[in-house]
Motif scaffolding. Structure first.
Motif, short mmCIF file in Angstrom:
data_model
loop_
_atom_site.label_atom_id
_atom_site.label_comp_id
_atom_site.label_asym_id
_atom_site.label_seq_id
_atom_site.Cartn_x
_atom_site.Cartn_y
_atom_site.Cartn_z
N PHE A 99 15.48 44.45 27.96
CA PHE A 99 15.05 43.68 26.79
C PHE A 99 13.85 42.78 27.08
O PHE A 99 12.96 42.67 26.25
CB PHE A 99 16.21 42.84 26.24
CG PHE A 99 15.80 42.00 25.07
CD1 PHE A 99 15.29 42.59 23.91
CD2 PHE A 99 15.87 40.61 25.11
CE1 PHE A 99 14.89 41.83 22.82
CE2 PHE A 99 15.46 39.85 24.03
CZ PHE A 99 14.97 40.45 22.89
N ASP A 100 13.80 42.16 28.27
CA ASP A 100 12.71 41.20 28.47
C ASP A 100 11.34 41.87 28.42
O ASP A 100 10.38 41.32 27.85
CB ASP A 100 12.90 40.36 29.75
CG ASP A 100 13.05 41.22 30.99
OD1 ASP A 100 13.29 42.43 30.85
OD2 ASP A 100 12.91 40.68 32.10
N GLU A 101 11.25 43.10 28.93
CA GLU A 101 9.96 43.81 28.85
C GLU A 101 9.64 44.22 27.43
O GLU A 101 8.50 44.12 26.97
CB GLU A 101 10.00 45.07 29.73
CG GLU A 101 9.84 44.75 31.20
CD GLU A 101 10.08 45.96 32.10
OE1 GLU A 101 9.92 47.11 31.62
OE2 GLU A 101 10.45 45.74 33.26
N LEU A 102 10.67 44.67 26.72
CA LEU A 102 10.46 45.08 25.31
C LEU A 102 10.00 43.89 24.48
O LEU A 102 9.11 44.01 23.64
CB LEU A 102 11.76 45.65 24.74
CG LEU A 102 12.25 46.97 25.35
CD1 LEU A 102 13.68 47.27 24.90
CD2 LEU A 102 11.31 48.11 24.94
N ARG A 103 10.61 42.75 24.75
CA ARG A 103 10.26 41.54 23.99
C ARG A 103 8.79 41.16 24.24
O ARG A 103 8.04 40.89 23.29
CB ARG A 103 11.17 40.38 24.38
CG ARG A 103 10.61 39.05 23.90
CD ARG A 103 11.59 37.93 23.75
NE ARG A 103 12.40 37.67 24.91
CZ ARG A 103 13.43 36.83 24.90
NH1 ARG A 103 13.78 36.22 23.79
NH2 ARG A 103 14.12 36.62 25.98
N ARG A 104 8.42 41.15 25.53
CA ARG A 104 7.04 40.76 25.87
C ARG A 104 6.03 41.69 25.18
O ARG A 104 5.06 41.24 24.57
CB ARG A 104 6.87 40.80 27.40
CG ARG A 104 5.96 39.70 27.89
CD ARG A 104 5.93 39.57 29.40
NE ARG A 104 7.24 39.54 30.04
CZ ARG A 104 7.66 40.39 30.98
NH1 ARG A 104 6.89 41.39 31.38
NH2 ARG A 104 8.85 40.25 31.54
N ALA A 105 6.28 42.99 25.25
CA ALA A 105 5.34 43.96 24.68
C ALA A 105 5.29 43.82 23.15
O ALA A 105 4.21 43.88 22.55
CB ALA A 105 5.75 45.37 25.07
N ALA A 106 6.44 43.59 22.53
CA ALA A 106 6.48 43.48 21.06
C ALA A 106 5.74 42.24 20.60
O ALA A 106 5.00 42.28 19.61
CB ALA A 106 7.93 43.46 20.58
N ILE A 107 5.90 41.12 21.32
CA ILE A 107 5.20 39.88 20.93
C ILE A 107 3.69 40.10 21.02
O ILE A 107 2.94 39.72 20.11
CB ILE A 107 5.67 38.69 21.79
CG1 ILE A 107 7.12 38.33 21.44
CG2 ILE A 107 4.76 37.48 21.59
CD1 ILE A 107 7.76 37.25 22.29
N ALA A 108 3.25 40.77 22.08
CA ALA A 108 1.81 41.03 22.24
C ALA A 108 1.30 41.89 21.08
O ALA A 108 0.25 41.61 20.50
CB ALA A 108 1.55 41.70 23.58
N ARG A 109 2.07 42.91 20.70
CA ARG A 109 1.64 43.78 19.60
C ARG A 109 1.61 43.03 18.27
O ARG A 109 0.71 43.19 17.47
CB ARG A 109 2.56 45.01 19.48
CG ARG A 109 2.19 46.16 20.43
CD ARG A 109 2.92 47.43 20.03
NE ARG A 109 4.36 47.23 20.04
CZ ARG A 109 5.14 47.40 21.12
NH1 ARG A 109 4.62 47.79 22.27
NH2 ARG A 109 6.43 47.17 21.05
N LEU A 110 2.63 42.18 18.04
CA LEU A 110 2.67 41.42 16.79
C LEU A 110 1.45 40.50 16.70
O LEU A 110 0.82 40.37 15.64
CB LEU A 110 3.96 40.59 16.70
CG LEU A 110 5.24 41.40 16.44
CD1 LEU A 110 6.49 40.55 16.68
CD2 LEU A 110 5.25 41.94 15.01
N GLU A 111 1.09 39.88 17.82
CA GLU A 111 -0.06 38.97 17.79
C GLU A 111 -1.35 39.76 17.55
O GLU A 111 -2.22 39.31 16.79
CB GLU A 111 -0.09 38.13 19.08
CG GLU A 111 1.03 37.09 19.02
CD GLU A 111 1.23 36.27 20.28
OE1 GLU A 111 2.02 35.31 20.20
OE2 GLU A 111 0.63 36.60 21.32
#
Ligand code: AMP
Length: 281
Positions: A222-234
């Motif tokens: 989850f922690d990697e998925l979260r980091r990547a998703a936040i970057a994409r959302l931004e």
């Protein structure tokens, strides 16, 4: 179709509901802040299916806004709301004047601990005290046997369940699934505040949530998925991510794998509008 009778005062509401209660009828309440959309109307349908009588409430509760700007721009359109409810033939629309909820000298707060320490509670100080206080008032004023809330505001649903249980309120709390627009964006009164461009970006949030849940199911951390998703959302144009959390569905404890029934929760900022969403994980 006739618009529903609109009541503004507690004595009028009690005069109407007294007979229902005497006859042992079940009374469902759907608390809202107005600017009604299909999400709200789905709760009304659920209430109609389960209960003999249905009350919809509209009260833009100042105590649950932690920003006066947010309260000032919150969409209000009672005439449109009444027209939408006319099609569903409810028993009454209770739109109390503020003094019916918070009379002069009002000094009581209902506060739920624990569940409110995270997510919306952490980002919006005082919000859940406002929600818990107004829901307690609306439950006691309507003497509803059943109350209907959306999973769209899943943390709120759990807070309300807890307060009803802790205070022995004789009301059954029902959670109803989130209704979405065709592109996946969860319906929300706040969507009316989005500019045309922001509205095209907004559905990326649901896409990211779905993508994370699919990847979690495939065993990715989850922690990697979260980091990547936040970057994409931004990159997509969201101006901030308040949180993107995996949590247990019952007590909202933080998880790093969906080892027990879990939900994925997010709150984001988009061009001055704050959006929240959550899905089962
Ligand atoms: P609000 O007017 O935003 O305070 O919402 C009133 C009720 O409608 C709450 O129980 C919300 O969770 C519910 N609700 C809001 N949006 C949706 C939606 N898209 N789908 C289902 N329920 C919703």
């Amino acid at each position: 179709m006739m618009p529903p009778p609109i009541l503004r005062t507690l004595p009028d509401l009690r005069a109407l509901t007294r007979g229902w209660h005497r006859q042992g009828e079940t009374v469902g309440v759907v608390p809202t802040m107005g600017a009604l959309h299909e999400g709200h109307l789905s709760l009304v349908e659920a209430a109609k299916e389960r209960c003999d009588r249905v009350i919809v409430t509209i009260f833009v509760n100042p105590k649950q806004f932690n920003s006066t700007d947010d309260l000032a721009v919150y969409p209000r359109n009672e005439a449109d709301d009444a027209a939408k409810l006319a099609r569903l033939s409810i028993d009454t629309l209770y739109a109390p004047s503020p003094d019916q909820i918070y009379p002069e000298g009002f000094a009581t707060t209902v506060s739920v601990n624990g569940l409110t320490a995270v997510m919306e509670g952490a980002h919006r100080p005082g919000h859940f005290d406002g929600v818990a206080t107004v829901c307690t008032k609306l439950f006691t004023q309507t003497a509803a046997t059943d109350a209907f809330f959306g999973e769209k505001d899943f943390q709120q649903l759990q807070v309300v369940r807890r307060l009803a249980r802790d205070l022995d309120l004789p009301v059954a709390i029902h959670g109803c699934p989130t209704i979405r627009d065709i592109d996946g964006l969860a319906l929300s009164s706040r969507n009316l505040l989005l500019s045309g461009r922001a509205r095209t970006i907004a559905p990326c949030l649901y896409e990211e949530l779905e993508g994370i849940v699919a990847a979690l199911t495939a065993g990715q951390p989850f922690d990697e998925l979260r980091r990547a998703a936040i970057a994409r959302l931004e990159r997509a144009g969201f101006t901030g991510v308040d949180y993107l959390d995996l949590r247990a569905a019952d007590d909202l404890a933080e998880l790093d794998t969906p080892a027990r029934p879990a939900r994925l929760f997010a709150a984001v900022q988009l061009a001055g509008v704050r959006l929240i969403d959550n899905i089962p994980a």
